[in-house]
Structures are given as C-alpha cells and as structure tokens.
Design an enzyme around this catalytic site. Structure first.
Site, mmCIF file in Angstrom:
data_model
loop_
_atom_site.group_PDB
_atom_site.id
_atom_site.type_symbol
_atom_site.label_atom_id
_atom_site.label_comp_id
_atom_site.label_asym_id
_atom_site.label_seq_id
_atom_site.Cartn_x
_atom_site.Cartn_y
_atom_site.Cartn_z
ATOM 1 N N HIS A 168 0.847 -1.200 0.000
ATOM 2 C CA HIS A 168 0.000 0.000 0.000
ATOM 3 C C HIS A 168 0.887 1.256 0.000
ATOM 4 O O HIS A 168 0.861 2.052 0.957
ATOM 5 C CB HIS A 168 -0.871 -0.064 1.259
ATOM 6 C CG HIS A 168 -2.043 0.847 1.304
ATOM 7 N ND1 HIS A 168 -1.952 2.199 1.060
ATOM 8 C CD2 HIS A 168 -3.345 0.602 1.586
ATOM 9 C CE1 HIS A 168 -3.153 2.740 1.203
ATOM 10 N NE2 HIS A 168 -4.008 1.795 1.516
ATOM 11 N N GLU A 272 -0.735 1.170 -5.446
ATOM 12 C CA GLU A 272 -0.507 -0.049 -4.673
ATOM 13 C C GLU A 272 -0.465 -1.284 -5.573
ATOM 14 O O GLU A 272 -1.474 -1.639 -6.185
ATOM 15 C CB GLU A 272 -1.637 -0.218 -3.653
ATOM 16 C CG GLU A 272 -1.921 1.045 -2.867
ATOM 17 C CD GLU A 272 -3.248 0.997 -2.120
ATOM 18 O OE1 GLU A 272 -3.659 -0.100 -1.708
ATOM 19 O OE2 GLU A 272 -3.884 2.052 -1.962
HETATM 20 C C1 BG6 Z 1 -6.992 1.954 0.034
HETATM 21 C C2 BG6 Z 1 -8.418 1.528 -0.173
HETATM 22 O O1 BG6 Z 1 -6.146 0.966 -0.460
HETATM 23 O O2 BG6 Z 1 -6.752 2.121 1.420
HETATM 24 C C3 BG6 Z 1 -9.325 2.583 0.414
HETATM 25 O O3 BG6 Z 1 -8.667 1.342 -1.549
HETATM 26 C C4 BG6 Z 1 -8.997 2.812 1.886
HETATM 27 O O4 BG6 Z 1 -10.680 2.198 0.269
HETATM 28 C C5 BG6 Z 1 -7.517 3.145 2.001
HETATM 29 O O5 BG6 Z 1 -9.779 3.857 2.388
HETATM 30 C C6 BG6 Z 1 -7.041 3.373 3.425
HETATM 31 O O6 BG6 Z 1 -7.329 2.292 4.232
HETATM 32 P P1 BG6 Z 1 -6.964 2.327 5.771
HETATM 33 O O7 BG6 Z 1 -7.533 1.072 6.349
HETATM 34 O O8 BG6 Z 1 -5.450 2.341 5.851
HETATM 35 O O9 BG6 Z 1 -7.564 3.575 6.334
#
Ligand code: BG6
Length: 303
Positions: A168, A272
């Site tokens: 991510h 990502e």
């Molecule tokens: C992204 C998702 O990868 O991560 C989003 O596609 C999400 O929908 C974002 O809001 C952040 O996620 P988190 O759990 O780290 O707040």
C-alpha cells in the site's frame, strides 16, 4: 559519527520506542523499516529527500497501523468479511528471519533485511490458516527499494487457503494537482467509490482533482508516477501482482481520518501493487511470491 563510519544496518528505537531498522546504501541513500507491520516508513535518495509520505498525525501505537510509508495488506486487501481492513500483517510485530530460504541472486552492493510473520494462536482464531510470510526489503546500489514477499502454506491439515494482498505504497508528491500516472490508461477498474462497479479508464494518463479509490485490473508490470512540480518520476515495477490500486482520500475523507492531516491529501498518492480481483490460493507446501521494485528518475538530472 561520520556517515562513512555508520553501519549499513542498524536497529534503533523509533517513535514511541518501537524498534526500527535503518538500512544505509551507498551515496547516502537510506530506508527505515519498523518491525511493527514490517512497515517501510522512510526511503531517501542520495540528496536526502524523502520519497514516501508518512502522515504527521500517524499514531505509531499498536494496534493502529502506521499511516503512510508502505503498509503490507495481508491476508486481505480491503474490508470484506470478518477480517479487519487490509488484514492483520500491518499491525503485528514481525521478527528477523535468521534462516531465509535462498533468494535468486540480486545486484551487488545491496543492503537487505529478512523479516518473517507467523500467526499467533490469537491470529489463528480469526484466520485459521498456518502460514509463513517472509519479506525481504532491499536497498539497491542505485537507491532502488525492492520488496519481495513470500507466503507459504505451512498447514498440515491438507487444506488450501486463499488471500488477497497489496503493497500500500504512499508516495510523497509536491502537489497532487501536478501529478500524472501513466500505465493504467484504457484499463478496466473497480471503483471503490461506487460499490466496486466495473468501468474502463479513458485513453489519457490519470490526473487528480477529487477523491479516487480505484482497483485497476491486470495492469502492465510498469507504472510511472510523475511529479511535475518536483520534476521527479517514480517507477513501479511489479511481479506476481496483477492489479494496482490508486487512492487519494481528498479533502472530505481526509478530515474524517483521525490519523491524517486535513490538507495532507495534497502531498500524497497511493499506488498499490496488489492482488485483488483473483485471490491467490495455496495448497499445503505451496508458496506465492510478489515483488515490487521502486525507483526514481530525476528529470532535472536528464535535462
Ligand atoms: C486503500 C483503499 O487501499 O486504502 C481505500 O482502496 C482505503 O478504500 C484506504 O480507504 C485506506 O485504508 P486504511 O484502512 O489504511 O484507512
């Protein structure tokens, strides 16, 4: 201590006493990894510039995942079913892997660490599958950052398991309105802002003027993120990771996140490398590998 005396790998205390590993490459390049989440929180080039975004509001306190850097999403990307959003790998304490199985030879002059995650009894209650997740994080001689994940089904019950995955990555950008992404045009995507409905991207490279949360499917193995103001291009190369998620929360969602500054969406973009549409299934003894390589091209140097 002068920089030439510094060790290439050092384990020190990071924020809130959490342990972090510092990897130092040649010409001053540097990567920092928290054992909490096996989470890369810093990647610096030879000019000492930070290439990853980490929120100034990130909490750095378990069980909250670190906001920014490179969270590892496993055993699920997203928030489907009973598992927590993006799985639990990003909020577990990883350990050093003292006995990694052989990796194919890499470039010389690299610095790397091997980390491992195995499920605890508590983890097995929420995801009843025995696995070993090995992660090698490498800082290459040119300042490139490589992450190689290997997930093995170590179950003895004869049962397969299935997972989705993402690196991510939060890239640091000077101004989101000056950013362009190339490599995803004309592809199909699932739009997380519209109940994962499927659409096809138009022919132009992507630019950003509102919230985006899209899962591009079966993408090319190379994606470029161009930061026009900085005159910098990030290159993402990926193997074993067919999909690519592009996320920027924009102003409203930014305000709703406790661990994210109201205006910080202007200075980040997540691209990502992921496996989402077709989950991976591993039978006992089988292993999956997914690799991401990040590098930068400074266009100023070329001109
Ligand atoms: C992204 C998702 O990868 O991560 C989003 O596609 C999400 O929908 C974002 O809001 C952040 O996620 P988190 O759990 O780290 O707040």
């Amino acid at each position: 201590m002068s920089s030439s005396e510094r060790k290439p790998i050092e384990v020190i205390k990071g924020i809130n006493g959490l342990e972090k590993v510092v990897l130092r490459g040649i010409h001053g390049t540097c990567v920092e990894v928290y054992l909490y989440g096996a989470h890369v929180t810093s990647w610096k080039n030879e000019l000492g510039e930070e290439l990853l975004f980490v929120s100034s509001k990130s909490i750095f306190k378990p069980p909250k995942p670190i906001r920014g850097g490179i969270p590892i999403c496993f055993p699920q990307f997203s928030n489907l079913g009973p598992l927590e959003t993006h799985g639990f790998a990003r909020n577990r304490l990883w350990t050093f892997d003292d006995d990694p199985p052989p990796f194919p030879p890499d470039a010389a002059n690299k610095v790397f660490i091997d980390l491992i995650l195995r499920p605890t009894k508590e983890d097995l209650k929420i995801w009843p599958h025995s696995f070993e997740f090995r992660l090698r994080i490498t800082l290459g001689p040119g300042g490139d950052l490589m992450l190689t994940s290997r997930v093995r089904n170590t179950g003895t019950d004869g049962k397969p398991f299935t997972f989705t995955f993402a690196y991510h990555t939060y890239f640091s950008v000077s101004d989101i309105s000056e950013v362009r992404v190339e490599g995803l045009e004309t592809l199909d995507y699932l739009d997380n802002c519209q109940n994962r409905e499927r659409f096809t991207e138009q022919g132009d490279s992507l630019t950003f003027e509102s919230e985006v949360d899209k899962i591009y499917l079966s993408t090319p193995t190379k994606i470029a993120v161009m930061d026009h103001e900085k005159k910098r291009t990030f290159l993402i190369r990926k193997e074993g990771l067919p999909d690519a998620v592009v996320w920027n929360p924009w102003d409203k969602k930014a305000k709703a996140m406790a661990d994210f500054g109201d205006d910080e969406y202007k200075h980040m973009l997540c691209v990502e490398a992921a496996v989402v549409e077709k989950p991976i299934t591993l039978k006992p003894g089988e292993e999956w590998r997914g690799r991401q390589e990040l590098s930068t091209v400074n266009k100023l140097l070329d001109s």
